[in-house]
Design a protein around this motif. Structure first.
Motif, PDB file in Angstrom:
ATOM      1  N   LYS A 206       8.790   5.851   4.842  1.00 49.47           N
ATOM      2  CA  LYS A 206       8.566   7.143   4.194  1.00 49.47           C
ATOM      3  C   LYS A 206       9.554   7.259   3.043  1.00 49.47           C
ATOM      4  O   LYS A 206      10.766   7.214   3.240  1.00 49.47           O
ATOM      5  CB  LYS A 206       8.755   8.282   5.178  1.00 49.47           C
ATOM      6  CG  LYS A 206       8.428   9.630   4.594  1.00 49.47           C
ATOM      7  CD  LYS A 206       8.512  10.706   5.645  1.00 49.47           C
ATOM      8  CE  LYS A 206       8.156  12.045   5.041  1.00 49.47           C
ATOM      9  NZ  LYS A 206       8.273  13.110   6.026  1.00 49.47           N
ATOM     10  N   ILE A 207       9.023   7.391   1.820  1.00 47.21           N
ATOM     11  CA  ILE A 207       9.850   7.504   0.626  1.00 47.21           C
ATOM     12  C   ILE A 207       9.492   8.823  -0.043  1.00 47.21           C
ATOM     13  O   ILE A 207       8.393   8.966  -0.592  1.00 47.21           O
ATOM     14  CB  ILE A 207       9.604   6.317  -0.325  1.00 47.21           C
ATOM     15  CG1 ILE A 207       9.871   5.011   0.403  1.00 47.21           C
ATOM     16  CG2 ILE A 207      10.448   6.447  -1.573  1.00 47.21           C
ATOM     17  CD1 ILE A 207       9.399   3.790  -0.321  1.00 47.21           C
TER      18      ILE A 207
ATOM     19  N   ALA B  30       0.868  -1.180   0.000  1.00 41.69           N
ATOM     20  CA  ALA B  30       0.000   0.000   0.000  1.00 41.69           C
ATOM     21  C   ALA B  30       0.900   1.225   0.000  1.00 41.69           C
ATOM     22  O   ALA B  30       1.781   1.362   0.851  1.00 41.69           O
ATOM     23  CB  ALA B  30      -0.900   0.014   1.218  1.00 41.69           C
ATOM     24  N   GLU B  31       0.678   2.096  -0.968  1.00 42.75           N
ATOM     25  CA  GLU B  31       1.451   3.339  -1.056  1.00 42.75           C
ATOM     26  C   GLU B  31       0.453   4.485  -0.989  1.00 42.75           C
ATOM     27  O   GLU B  31      -0.544   4.478  -1.711  1.00 42.75           O
ATOM     28  CB  GLU B  31       2.230   3.359  -2.360  1.00 42.75           C
ATOM     29  CG  GLU B  31       3.142   4.547  -2.491  1.00 42.75           C
ATOM     30  CD  GLU B  31       3.992   4.457  -3.741  1.00 42.75           C
ATOM     31  OE1 GLU B  31       5.024   3.777  -3.703  1.00 42.75           O
ATOM     32  OE2 GLU B  31       3.587   5.065  -4.741  1.00 42.75           O
ATOM     33  N   PHE B  32       0.719   5.461  -0.123  1.00 42.00           N
ATOM     34  CA  PHE B  32      -0.226   6.549   0.034  1.00 42.00           C
ATOM     35  C   PHE B  32       0.497   7.848   0.358  1.00 42.00           C
ATOM     36  O   PHE B  32       1.633   7.853   0.828  1.00 42.00           O
ATOM     37  CB  PHE B  32      -1.259   6.227   1.125  1.00 42.00           C
ATOM     38  CG  PHE B  32      -0.680   6.023   2.494  1.00 42.00           C
ATOM     39  CD1 PHE B  32      -0.630   7.044   3.410  1.00 42.00           C
ATOM     40  CD2 PHE B  32      -0.184   4.781   2.868  1.00 42.00           C
ATOM     41  CE1 PHE B  32      -0.093   6.846   4.670  1.00 42.00           C
ATOM     42  CE2 PHE B  32       0.347   4.567   4.121  1.00 42.00           C
ATOM     43  CZ  PHE B  32       0.395   5.611   5.022  1.00 42.00           C
ATOM     44  N   SER B  33      -0.180   8.939   0.043  1.00 48.30           N
ATOM     45  CA  SER B  33       0.313  10.261   0.427  1.00 48.30           C
ATOM     46  C   SER B  33      -0.683  10.834   1.419  1.00 48.30           C
ATOM     47  O   SER B  33      -1.876  10.562   1.348  1.00 48.30           O
ATOM     48  CB  SER B  33       0.467  11.170  -0.789  1.00 48.30           C
ATOM     49  OG  SER B  33      -0.773  11.342  -1.424  1.00 48.30           O
ATOM     50  N   LEU B  34      -0.182  11.624   2.330  1.00 44.86           N
ATOM     51  CA  LEU B  34      -0.994  12.138   3.425  1.00 44.86           C
ATOM     52  C   LEU B  34      -0.716  13.619   3.590  1.00 44.86           C
ATOM     53  O   LEU B  34       0.447  14.022   3.705  1.00 44.86           O
ATOM     54  CB  LEU B  34      -0.657  11.365   4.706  1.00 44.86           C
ATOM     55  CG  LEU B  34      -1.276  11.827   6.005  1.00 44.86           C
ATOM     56  CD1 LEU B  34      -2.767  11.572   5.983  1.00 44.86           C
ATOM     57  CD2 LEU B  34      -0.653  11.082   7.177  1.00 44.86           C
ATOM     58  N   LYS B  35      -1.758  14.419   3.579  1.00 42.91           N
ATOM     59  CA  LYS B  35      -1.633  15.851   3.826  1.00 42.91           C
ATOM     60  C   LYS B  35      -2.558  16.208   4.968  1.00 42.91           C
ATOM     61  O   LYS B  35      -3.727  15.851   4.970  1.00 42.91           O
ATOM     62  CB  LYS B  35      -1.990  16.650   2.576  1.00 42.91           C
ATOM     63  CG  LYS B  35      -1.003  16.437   1.460  1.00 42.91           C
ATOM     64  CD  LYS B  35      -1.273  17.334   0.307  1.00 42.91           C
ATOM     65  CE  LYS B  35      -0.238  17.045  -0.766  1.00 42.91           C
ATOM     66  NZ  LYS B  35      -0.475  17.750  -1.989  1.00 42.91           N
ATOM     67  N   CYS B  36      -1.998  16.907   5.922  1.00 41.23           N
ATOM     68  CA  CYS B  36      -2.773  17.296   7.084  1.00 41.23           C
ATOM     69  C   CYS B  36      -3.282  18.724   6.913  1.00 41.23           C
ATOM     70  O   CYS B  36      -2.712  19.516   6.168  1.00 41.23           O
ATOM     71  CB  CYS B  36      -1.916  17.203   8.340  1.00 41.23           C
ATOM     72  SG  CYS B  36      -1.292  15.548   8.624  1.00 41.23           S
TER      73      CYS B  36
ATOM     74  N   ASN C 129       6.880   9.683  11.643  1.00 40.83           N
ATOM     75  CA  ASN C 129       6.752   8.249  11.899  1.00 40.83           C
ATOM     76  C   ASN C 129       5.288   7.842  11.891  1.00 40.83           C
ATOM     77  O   ASN C 129       4.476   8.408  12.610  1.00 40.83           O
ATOM     78  CB  ASN C 129       7.359   7.880  13.247  1.00 40.83           C
ATOM     79  CG  ASN C 129       8.838   8.173  13.289  1.00 40.83           C
ATOM     80  OD1 ASN C 129       9.532   8.013  12.299  1.00 40.83           O
ATOM     81  ND2 ASN C 129       9.324   8.616  14.433  1.00 40.83           N
ATOM     82  N   LEU C 130       4.992   6.842  11.085  1.00 43.68           N
ATOM     83  CA  LEU C 130       3.651   6.275  11.049  1.00 43.68           C
ATOM     84  C   LEU C 130       3.751   4.768  11.247  1.00 43.68           C
ATOM     85  O   LEU C 130       4.770   4.162  10.923  1.00 43.68           O
ATOM     86  CB  LEU C 130       2.955   6.575   9.721  1.00 43.68           C
ATOM     87  CG  LEU C 130       2.616   8.022   9.425  1.00 43.68           C
ATOM     88  CD1 LEU C 130       2.008   8.155   8.038  1.00 43.68           C
ATOM     89  CD2 LEU C 130       1.670   8.592  10.460  1.00 43.68           C
ATOM     90  N   TYR C 131       2.688   4.190  11.768  1.00 39.04           N
ATOM     91  CA  TYR C 131       2.635   2.754  12.028  1.00 39.04           C
ATOM     92  C   TYR C 131       1.335   2.204  11.454  1.00 39.04           C
ATOM     93  O   TYR C 131       0.323   2.887  11.410  1.00 39.04           O
ATOM     94  CB  TYR C 131       2.699   2.479  13.534  1.00 39.04           C
ATOM     95  CG  TYR C 131       3.960   3.033  14.161  1.00 39.04           C
ATOM     96  CD1 TYR C 131       5.110   2.272  14.199  1.00 39.04           C
ATOM     97  CD2 TYR C 131       3.993   4.322  14.664  1.00 39.04           C
ATOM     98  CE1 TYR C 131       6.276   2.783  14.748  1.00 39.04           C
ATOM     99  CE2 TYR C 131       5.151   4.841  15.211  1.00 39.04           C
ATOM    100  CZ  TYR C 131       6.289   4.069  15.251  1.00 39.04           C
ATOM    101  OH  TYR C 131       7.434   4.575  15.780  1.00 39.04           O
ATOM    102  N   ALA C 132       1.366   0.965  10.990  1.00 39.01           N
ATOM    103  CA  ALA C 132       0.204   0.347  10.371  1.00 39.01           C
ATOM    104  C   ALA C 132      -0.237  -0.865  11.168  1.00 39.01           C
ATOM    105  O   ALA C 132       0.590  -1.644  11.643  1.00 39.01           O
ATOM    106  CB  ALA C 132       0.533  -0.071   8.940  1.00 39.01           C
ATOM    107  N   ASP C 133      -1.541  -1.017  11.303  1.00 34.19           N
ATOM    108  CA  ASP C 133      -2.141  -2.190  11.926  1.00 34.19           C
ATOM    109  C   ASP C 133      -2.815  -2.989  10.819  1.00 34.19           C
ATOM    110  O   ASP C 133      -3.817  -2.566  10.249  1.00 34.19           O
ATOM    111  CB  ASP C 133      -3.159  -1.768  12.980  1.00 34.19           C
ATOM    112  CG  ASP C 133      -3.843  -2.953  13.629  1.00 34.19           C
ATOM    113  OD1 ASP C 133      -3.357  -4.088  13.479  1.00 34.19           O
ATOM    114  OD2 ASP C 133      -4.877  -2.744  14.297  1.00 34.19           O
ATOM    115  N   ILE C 134      -2.236  -4.147  10.509  1.00 31.98           N
ATOM    116  CA  ILE C 134      -2.730  -5.007   9.432  1.00 31.98           C
ATOM    117  C   ILE C 134      -3.276  -6.272  10.074  1.00 31.98           C
ATOM    118  O   ILE C 134      -2.532  -7.213  10.336  1.00 31.98           O
ATOM    119  CB  ILE C 134      -1.610  -5.350   8.431  1.00 31.98           C
ATOM    120  CG1 ILE C 134      -0.930  -4.089   7.950  1.00 31.98           C
ATOM    121  CG2 ILE C 134      -2.148  -6.177   7.282  1.00 31.98           C
ATOM    122  CD1 ILE C 134       0.431  -4.316   7.352  1.00 31.98           C
TER     123      ILE C 134
END
Length: 167
Positions: free
Chosen positions: A75-76, A47-53, A61-66
């Motif tokens: 982060k790339i 999963a690749e995503f972009s995030l704007k606040c 730092n982000l973490y995923a719960d799968i």
């Protein structure tokens, strides 16, 4: 003296609240999954995503719960990426909800898991959907089997035709 206090409060506020994503305004995601499972032993999901606040901050730092598996989100450049593999037999078709947490949400999630409570009660920063349409496992009948059956049929027809001609 008052100006020093104001500068100190401004720097402290920026340091404390500067890296926190207040409200995710825009999330765009793409997903990739293994489509051909004939030569692999596990399905790869990415999963690749972009995030704007809304406050303009990009979280570090982000973490995923799968599905209970908690992993770090890479982060790339300006995008984030999370990837994992699953056994071919256990990989489910359809949409998968990946819950993304920031540092605060991750700490709350870990605390909830340690206490044994339901982790679905912890609100994620965003949820990214990965669609896995399934993987091709090969044809139902192998070509070797079809060739063997056809050779037996041809041999039977040849021998029965020979028997009719000689009789």
């Amino acid at each position: 003296m008052l100006s020093y206090l104001i500068c100190f409060l401004a720097l402290t506020t920026t340091a404390v609240f500067g890296g926190v994503c207040i409200k995710p305004a825009e999330v765009s995601a793409t997903s990739f999954t293994t489509q051909d499972a004939t030569v692999v032993s596990e399905i790869a999901l990415v999963a690749e995503f972009s995030l704007k606040c809304s406050n303009g901050v990009v979280p570090d730092n982000l973490y995923a719960d799968i599905d209970g598996l908690i992993t770090y989100v890479a982060k790339i450049d300006d995008k984030f990426q999370v990837s994992w593999t699953e056994d071919i037999k256990k990989a489910q078709r359809g949409d998968r909800n990946i819950r993304i947490f920031d540092e605060e949400g991750y700490a709350t999630l870990r605390k909830t898991l340690r206490s044994g409570d339901d982790s679905s009660a912890v609100e994620p920063l965003v949820t990214v959907v990965v669609n896995h349409p399934g993987a091709f496992n090969g044809p139902w009948l192998k070509s070797e089997f079809i060739a063997a059956v056809l050779s037996i049929v041809v041999a039977y027809v040849a021998f029965s035709s020979k028997a009719k001609l000689l009789a």
